[in-house]
Design a protein around this motif. Structure first.
Motif, mmCIF file in Angstrom:
data_model
loop_
_atom_site.group_PDB
_atom_site.id
_atom_site.type_symbol
_atom_site.label_atom_id
_atom_site.label_comp_id
_atom_site.label_asym_id
_atom_site.label_seq_id
_atom_site.Cartn_x
_atom_site.Cartn_y
_atom_site.Cartn_z
ATOM 1 N N LEU A 198 0.818 -1.214 0.000
ATOM 2 C CA LEU A 198 0.000 0.000 0.000
ATOM 3 C C LEU A 198 0.849 1.260 0.000
ATOM 4 C CD1 LEU A 198 -2.802 -1.044 2.534
ATOM 5 C CD2 LEU A 198 -2.985 -0.839 0.050
ATOM 6 N N VAL A 199 2.095 1.129 0.518
ATOM 7 C CA VAL A 199 2.973 2.298 0.560
ATOM 8 C C VAL A 199 3.399 2.698 -0.849
ATOM 9 C CG1 VAL A 199 5.201 3.164 1.376
ATOM 10 C CG2 VAL A 199 3.782 1.738 2.874
ATOM 11 N N VAL A 200 3.631 1.701 -1.718
ATOM 12 C CA VAL A 200 4.136 1.983 -3.068
ATOM 13 C C VAL A 200 3.161 2.828 -3.883
ATOM 14 C CG1 VAL A 200 4.889 0.937 -5.234
ATOM 15 C CG2 VAL A 200 5.537 -0.106 -3.043
ATOM 16 N N PRO A 201 1.870 2.465 -3.994
ATOM 17 C CA PRO A 201 0.955 3.316 -4.767
ATOM 18 C C PRO A 201 0.747 4.684 -4.156
ATOM 19 C CG PRO A 201 -0.243 1.545 -3.668
ATOM 20 C CD PRO A 201 1.202 1.229 -3.546
ATOM 21 N N VAL A 202 0.824 4.779 -2.819
ATOM 22 C CA VAL A 202 0.681 6.098 -2.187
ATOM 23 C C VAL A 202 1.786 7.017 -2.659
ATOM 24 C CG1 VAL A 202 0.828 7.341 0.000
ATOM 25 C CG2 VAL A 202 -0.564 5.280 -0.169
ATOM 26 N N ALA A 203 3.027 6.502 -2.691
ATOM 27 C CA ALA A 203 4.148 7.317 -3.176
ATOM 28 C C ALA A 203 3.976 7.649 -4.651
ATOM 29 C CB ALA A 203 5.457 6.561 -2.944
ATOM 30 N N GLY A 204 3.529 6.658 -5.437
ATOM 31 C CA GLY A 204 3.332 6.905 -6.868
ATOM 32 C C GLY A 204 2.256 7.931 -7.132
ATOM 33 N N VAL A 205 1.130 7.814 -6.431
ATOM 34 C CA VAL A 205 0.039 8.782 -6.612
ATOM 35 C C VAL A 205 0.485 10.172 -6.205
ATOM 36 C CG1 VAL A 205 -2.236 9.450 -5.736
ATOM 37 C CG2 VAL A 205 -1.807 7.083 -6.400
ATOM 38 N N ALA A 206 1.214 10.266 -5.101
ATOM 39 C CA ALA A 206 1.687 11.573 -4.637
ATOM 40 C C ALA A 206 2.558 12.236 -5.691
ATOM 41 C CB ALA A 206 2.462 11.409 -3.327
ATOM 42 N N MET A 207 3.454 11.454 -6.305
ATOM 43 C CA MET A 207 4.348 12.022 -7.314
ATOM 44 C C MET A 207 3.581 12.445 -8.571
ATOM 45 S SD MET A 207 7.832 10.390 -8.908
ATOM 46 C CE MET A 207 8.835 11.335 -10.062
ATOM 47 N N GLN A 208 2.715 11.563 -9.059
ATOM 48 C CA GLN A 208 1.971 11.878 -10.286
ATOM 49 C C GLN A 208 1.033 13.056 -10.075
ATOM 50 O OE1 GLN A 208 0.062 8.345 -11.798
ATOM 51 N NE2 GLN A 208 1.900 7.095 -11.540
ATOM 52 N N LEU A 209 0.334 13.061 -8.938
ATOM 53 C CA LEU A 209 -0.583 14.155 -8.670
ATOM 54 C C LEU A 209 0.163 15.477 -8.525
ATOM 55 C CD1 LEU A 209 -3.528 14.860 -8.243
ATOM 56 C CD2 LEU A 209 -3.250 14.359 -5.799
ATOM 57 N N SER A 210 1.305 15.427 -7.851
ATOM 58 C CA SER A 210 2.109 16.639 -7.696
ATOM 59 C C SER A 210 2.567 17.156 -9.051
ATOM 60 C CB SER A 210 3.326 16.361 -6.815
ATOM 61 O OG SER A 210 2.943 15.949 -5.519
ATOM 62 N N LEU A 211 3.007 16.241 -9.929
ATOM 63 C CA LEU A 211 3.472 16.660 -11.251
ATOM 64 C C LEU A 211 2.330 17.265 -12.069
ATOM 65 C CD1 LEU A 211 5.764 16.810 -13.282
ATOM 66 C CD2 LEU A 211 5.204 14.475 -14.002
ATOM 67 N N LEU A 212 1.134 16.645 -12.004
ATOM 68 C CA LEU A 212 -0.022 17.178 -12.742
ATOM 69 C C LEU A 212 -0.418 18.553 -12.230
ATOM 70 C CD1 LEU A 212 -2.229 13.957 -13.036
ATOM 71 C CD2 LEU A 212 -0.926 15.095 -14.848
ATOM 72 N N VAL A 213 -0.364 18.742 -10.923
ATOM 73 C CA VAL A 213 -0.697 20.046 -10.346
ATOM 74 C C VAL A 213 0.287 21.102 -10.818
ATOM 75 C CG1 VAL A 213 -0.760 21.367 -8.194
ATOM 76 C CG2 VAL A 213 -1.893 19.137 -8.331
ATOM 77 N N VAL A 214 1.565 20.759 -10.808
ATOM 78 C CA VAL A 214 2.582 21.723 -11.219
ATOM 79 C C VAL A 214 2.425 22.079 -12.698
ATOM 80 C CG1 VAL A 214 5.047 22.058 -11.615
ATOM 81 C CG2 VAL A 214 4.244 21.123 -9.453
ATOM 82 N N LEU A 215 2.231 21.056 -13.539
ATOM 83 C CA LEU A 215 2.105 21.328 -14.974
ATOM 84 C C LEU A 215 0.830 22.108 -15.288
ATOM 85 C CD1 LEU A 215 3.321 17.945 -16.510
ATOM 86 C CD2 LEU A 215 4.566 20.110 -16.307
#
Length: 633
Positions: A258-275
């Motif tokens: 469960l830790v792995v997707p949380v980290a992945g979602v955090a990174m992808q969501l952060s990148l989408l927000v920034v872009l």
């Protein structure tokens, strides 16, 4: 109840109810052993973080110069230097962390081994051997992750994380606020999962310990198991334990996954927000393209340490689960730690011993009104071993422990004297307390009340090493260590010559063992002496005691596995070496008893008679009955 006993029982209660717990603070002794390396790693982490943080700034400058058609100049070389420097530092830091992680495993194993070999005997009686072995092997290995994926690896990441936040705050506070909201939610989720990971790991390691115990027991009794046709039942029992370990491992995997997707979602969501938001802010003129690119690079430098942090939570929680089991053993007192307190207590009660009139003559060993009961944990462990043995019809491979009358005490007011240079035999039915008597002389246990004296001194006031150097002890099961004949003989006499070794072997009628192999004394005996017969293992144990030539010999049914001829030869050898020595023999054969200077008859933990063979036959019904049956009990 003594302080040490209460502490041991408290440890067992916490371990049973809540599982062994450990904290990061308990890792510090292991880390402090490598302070120099960790300082170097910290410096490298700082330099590596600075080199990494400088890269986005240089890239931003390069973009601005490209947009303004300004020559790039030294910026390109600066970027190359920063990238190479960061890579080199990262590689060397990784090597140091791997090496230090391995060193921590080695250090923890050294501590565990040192503690395990010096625990009170009752701890071995109360615990399963395989579980203790798994702590040295499996549990210590998990500590490797503390440095390679955990604490030390995060030192540079903290600086990188903080530096990235500061730079992003300078570039665009609005974008940073949105990113921190996403990160805060993900950290909260991972924090909630960390407790589940540690609990699941503790259960998993516990089950792995039970599995190791089951396998060790089955392999050690494989001949008996097969002869009893119990192989399938034993296999099913061990597979059940392996299944429990598997289920616990699946729980660890689920919580960790469960830790792995949380980290992945955090990174992808952060990148989408920034872009998305960043593109809008570039269009509105709030920031430039160069600043957005720089911000995105810092975002990656922010997310990478965050991913390492999430991984570290998993690794460190798994390591702390294992450390709890390691620390449980390290917190147990060694055999000698309580000796100073015991000796002081005995000295303060010297008047009690003085109240007992001293008997005439010199006694090598004396028991004065000794009462003793095995600890509850020892009795429970023995009962469990007996129950498991009945399930598969195997033998109970454990030290002789008289637990039949544990509720009322194994020894109840035992008193007798062993004159110096005399041969004394202890006889009685099974469970009478004979083996326990020798265990008290060796100080494997201490009496609850009364005293055991060596040359007039309470053995609890003597240094254990000094005490045991005067005693030669041959156990009932005559254990043989894996290795060579010489290894077994020199266990208590490491400086003994080959000639001395061969002499004692021939004295106990083991000369033919030397002639079986051209290796002679260097011939292997196999695991647990499997290449020797039961009688040969017993004679080898006696030869080991004879080689050490102590002033007092304790023989626990030392001729039980010998035939008539070898028993007579053994008696001749013991008679030859017994001159000038004190012998205490637990015997079950009349031939071993009749020539004794003194025979002590025990029954249900009490002395029911003392005297010579003729005197006891005439006065003690129990002894008369045992003698009539040749003492075959």
């Amino acid at each position: 109840m003594s302080t040490d006993t209460g502490r041991r029982r408290g440890l067992r209660r916490r371990r049973t109810d809540d599982g062994p717990r450990a904290s990061l603070r308990q890792l510090l002794p292991f880390l402090f052993e490598h302070t120099g390396v960790l300082v170097v790693v910290t410096v490298l982490s700082i330099l590596g973080a600075l080199a990494t943080l400088g890269q986005p700034l240089v890239v931003g400058q390069l973009i601005e110069r490209v947009q303004s058609a300004t020559p790039l100049g030294w910026l390109v070389w600066a970027l190359v230097v920063l990238v190479v420097l960061s890579s080199v530092i990262s590689g060397y830091q990784h090597y140091l962390l791997q090496r230090t992680g391995t060193a921590i495993v080695f250090s923890s194993r050294r501590r565990l081994i040192a503690r395990l070999l010096h625990l009170p005997v009752q701890e071995y009686d109360a615990r399963r051997t395989g579980d203790l072995v798994s702590r040295v092997g499996t549990d210590t290995t998990l500590l490797y992750a503390v440095l390679t994926q955990g604490l030390a690896d995060s030192l540079g990441n903290v600086l990188l994380f903080v530096g990235a936040i500061i730079a992003m705050l300078v570039i665009d506070p609005v974008l940073l606020l949105l990113i921190l909201i996403v990160i805060g939610v993900s950290v909260a989720v991972v924090g909630a999962l960390s407790g589940r990971i540690r609990s699941a790991t503790e259960v998993q390691q516990e089950q792995v310990g039970h599995l190791a115990s089951g396998v060790e027991r089955a392999i050690g009794s494989v001949r008996t198991i097969r002869a009893a046709g119990a192989a399938e039942r034993e296999r099913a029992s061990i597979e059940g334990t392996a299944g429990a370990a598997y289920e616990a491992g699946v729980k660890v995997a689920k919580a960790s996954a469960l830790v792995v997707p949380v980290a992945g979602v955090a990174m992808q969501l952060s990148l989408l927000v920034v872009l998305g938001v960043g593109g809008f802010r570039v269009a509105s003129g709030a920031i430039t393209i160069a600043e957005l690119v720089t911000f995105v690079m810092f975002l990656f430098f922010l997310i990478a340490p965050l991913g390492s942090f999430f991984g570290a939570i998993t690794s460190v929680n798994q390591a702390l689960g294992a450390l709890g089991r390691i620390q449980e053993v390290l917190d147990l007192p060694t055999e000698t730690q309580a000796d100073a307190e015991i000796a002081a207590s005995i000295a303060s009660r010297a008047a009690i011993a003085a109240d007992v009139p001293a008997a005439a003559g010199s006694a090598a060993i004396e028991f004065r009104d000794v009462h003793f009961s095995y600890p509850d944990a020892v009795v429970a462990a023995r009962r469990t071993a007996e129950t498991e043995a009945l399930k598969t019809l195997t033998e109970v491979h454990a030290d002789a422990i008289d637990v039949e009358d544990a509720e009322g005490g194994v020894l109840r007011g035992v008193s007798f004297r062993v004159p110096r240079g005399a041969r004394v035999a202890l006889v009685g039915p099974s469970g009478a307390g004979k083996s326990t008597t020798l265990a008290l002389i060796e100080r494997f246990y201490d009496p609850a009340s009364g005293a055991v004296l060596l040359d007039g001194e309470d053995v609890r006031t003597l240094d254990r090493g000094v005490l045991r150097a005067q005693l030669g002890y041959v156990e009932q099961d005559a254990p043989t260590l894996a290795g060579t004949i010489a290894d077994n003989l020199r266990l208590a006499s490491p400086l003994a010559s080959d000639e001395d070794c061969e002499r004692v072997l021939r004295a106990v009628n083991l000369g033919d063992v030397l002639e079986r192999s051209p290796l002679g004394l260097q011939a292997p005996v196999g695991e647990a002496g499997v290449m020797l017969s039961g009688g040969e293992r017993q004679r080898l144990a006696i030869a080991r005691a004879l080689l050490a030539a102590p002033p007092i010999l304790l023989l626990d049914e030392s001729t039980s596995s010998l035939d008539g001829l070898n028993e007579q030869r053994m008696r001749d050898a013991i008679d030859a070496v017994a001159t000038g020595r004190t012998l205490i023999v637990i015997a079950h054969r009349l031939s071993t008893v009749v020539d004794s200077d003194l025979i002590v008859v025990l029954d249900h933990g009490e002395v029911v008679g003392q005297g010579t063979h003729a005197e006891l036959v005439a006065s003690v019904p129990l002894y008369r009955d045992l003698a009539a049956r040749q003492l075959l009990v």
